[in-house]
Design an enzyme around this catalytic site. Structure first.
Site, PDB file in Angstrom:
ATOM      1  N   CYS A 131       0.791  -1.201  -0.009  1.00  0.00           N
ATOM      2  CA  CYS A 131       0.010   0.040  -0.153  1.00  0.00           C
ATOM      3  C   CYS A 131       0.696   1.295  -0.105  1.00  0.00           C
ATOM      4  O   CYS A 131       1.582   1.608  -1.044  1.00  0.00           O
ATOM      5  CB  CYS A 131      -0.896   0.087   1.305  1.00  0.00           C
ATOM      6  N   HIS A 252      -3.692  -5.576  -0.311  1.00  0.00           N
ATOM      7  CA  HIS A 252      -3.360  -5.993   0.837  1.00  0.00           C
ATOM      8  C   HIS A 252      -3.297  -7.411   0.981  1.00  0.00           C
ATOM      9  O   HIS A 252      -4.406  -8.141   1.352  1.00  0.00           O
ATOM     10  CB  HIS A 252      -4.028  -5.463   1.715  1.00  0.00           C
ATOM     11  N   GLU A 254      -2.061  -9.810   2.975  1.00  0.00           N
ATOM     12  CA  GLU A 254      -1.983 -10.151   4.017  1.00  0.00           C
ATOM     13  C   GLU A 254      -3.568 -10.122   4.976  1.00  0.00           C
ATOM     14  O   GLU A 254      -3.681 -10.813   5.759  1.00  0.00           O
ATOM     15  CB  GLU A 254      -1.015  -9.287   5.031  1.00  0.00           C
TER      16      GLU A 254
END
Length: 427
Positions: A131, A252, A254
């Site tokens: 990001c 993202h 994760e």
């Protein structure tokens, strides 16, 4: 090895924290998903706090084996776009109101992270940007950003191509489609999840800025339908097995997990962290290996002078033994080897230097030492001659006298030592 010792041997990944206000005071934080993945794949996360002036202290965090940048507010536009994208004052105010939690510029964090990014680029330290971290990487290499994707990009394209990149009401659940570029690391990681001839995955993202002009060294790995670059890397520095990894992901991975579960949407989601950690581990090994095999430093003038003194000492010693004066069997060959060693342009360790200084001093003082030996030998000869003429009674009295003097000397020494101990205790 005990678990407590692992942090001493595992490679270190620096992660800069994000500052926020909690209970009327500033606190620093890093998302736990990032930390968990770094630890799971064999590295140690080292959190760099966002503290004023810390950008001047980054060398204190050495050794640096990897850098992961992942969270924070908008990057100061003056770092990449002096014209502020041509926004009017009203438009800028509208952006600030809609994205209030992200538009408060943190110049200290910008400075810390840009310095870390440039350090990675200079030393080829593995770098993963998620990001904001991907935006920092692009800016560090001369790229630019959209200051607001919706105003600068989305409104200029057909409605069916527009993408919602941020949903404030559904951070974790929000997804949008991206198209993966073939023959890129991202393609390799997600290839088992891509539908035939479609090359698309659904990703989680929350950002209102993004890459506008991609820095020249990078290659795109994914695009959103509105054309925004969602991932990029440097193909010339991508080889995790050799410690090479420079990459940015706008989305993202994760956080791409099933609701109420830690199971990922796709098996390839944690791959960026896995390959990044692999590169970090390889970089750490390569760094340690290069430190162990160091070239001998060139002698400066002071060291050269010291070396010449030691060489002369060995020369004297060699001549002394060669001439037969005090020659000790088997030593001459060792002196020759030592002299040859010293003639080489090699810097001596402190231990070597001290030892050789002692040997040199012994050699230089050898003539005076031998003179003292001769004097002592003459004194001993005269004493024997005198005592040989003394009676048994006189010799016994002399022995008793020296025995008594020895006892008195011992008692005097013990007294002085005790006085010194008492003085140290009082001090």
């Amino acid at each position: 090895m005990a678990d407590s010792d692992l942090s001493m041997i595992l490679p270190r990944v620096l992660i800069v924290s994000r500052r926020t206000v909690r209970k009327n005071k500033f606190v620093d934080f890093v998302g736990e998903y990032h930390l968990d993945l770094i630890v799971n794949y064999g590295a140690v996360p080292v959190i760099v706090p966002r503290v004023s002036g810390l950008h001047m202290l980054l060398e204190s965090f050495e050794p640096i084996h990897g850098v992961l940048l992942c969270e924070g507010e908008d990057i100061d536009p003056s770092l990449y776009d002096a014209e502020l994208a041509g926004f009017s004052a009203e438009e800028l105010e509208e952006i600030r109101n809609v994205h209030a939690s992200d538009t408060a510029i943190d110049r200290e964090k910008d400075t810390i992270e840009l310095r870390l990014a440039k350090l990675c680029l200079e030393r080829n330290i593995p770098y993963l940007g998620i990001c904001r971290g991907s935006q920092v990487l692009n800016v560090a290499c001369g790229g630019t950003l959209y200051q607001d994707v919706e105003k600068e990009l989305s409104k200029k394209i057909p409605e069916e191509q527009r993408v919602v990149h941020m949903d404030y009401d559904n951070y974790d659940g929000h997804r949008h489609v991206v198209k993966v570029v073939e023959d890129t690391p991202l393609h390799q990681w997600f290839k088992d999840s891509l539908e035939e001839n479609k090359m698309e995955i659904m990703v989680n993202s929350y950002h209102h800025q993004g890459v506008k002009k991609l820095a020249q060294r990078f290659v795109p790995m994914a695009f959103a339908p509105d054309g925004l670059i969602e991932g990029f890397y440097d193909p010339d520095t991508y080889n995790p097995e050799e410690g090479k990894f420079i990459m940015g992901l706008q989305f993202h991975p994760e956080r791409m997990r099933h609701q109420d579960s830690d199971d990922f949407d796709y098996p390839g989601c944690p791959a960026a962290y896995k390959e990044f950690a692999k590169a970090v581990i390889a970089y750490e090994k390569k760094l340690n290996s290069s430190e162990r095999v160091q070239k001998a430093p060139k002698l400066n003038q002071e060291l050269e002078t010291k070396r010449n003194v030691i060489v002369r000492s060995f020369s004297i010693a060699k001549n002394m033994y060669s001439s037969g004066g005090g020659k000790i069997s088997g030593q001459e060959s060792e002196l020759e080897v030592g002299a040859e060693f010293l003639q080489a342009s090699t810097a001596l360790s402190l231990q070597q230097e001290n030892r050789l200084k002692q040997m040199g001093a012994t050699v230089r003082n050898a003539s005076a030492y031998r003179e003292r030996l001769k004097v002592n030998e003459e004194r001993e000869r005269l004493a024997r001659a005198i005592m040989g003429k003394m009676s048994i009674s006189k010799l016994s009295d002399l022995m008793s006298f020296y025995h008594m003097m020895g006892k008195i000397c011992s008692e005097a020494i013990e007294g002085k030592l005790q006085d010194r101990v008492n003085e140290e205790i009082e001090f």
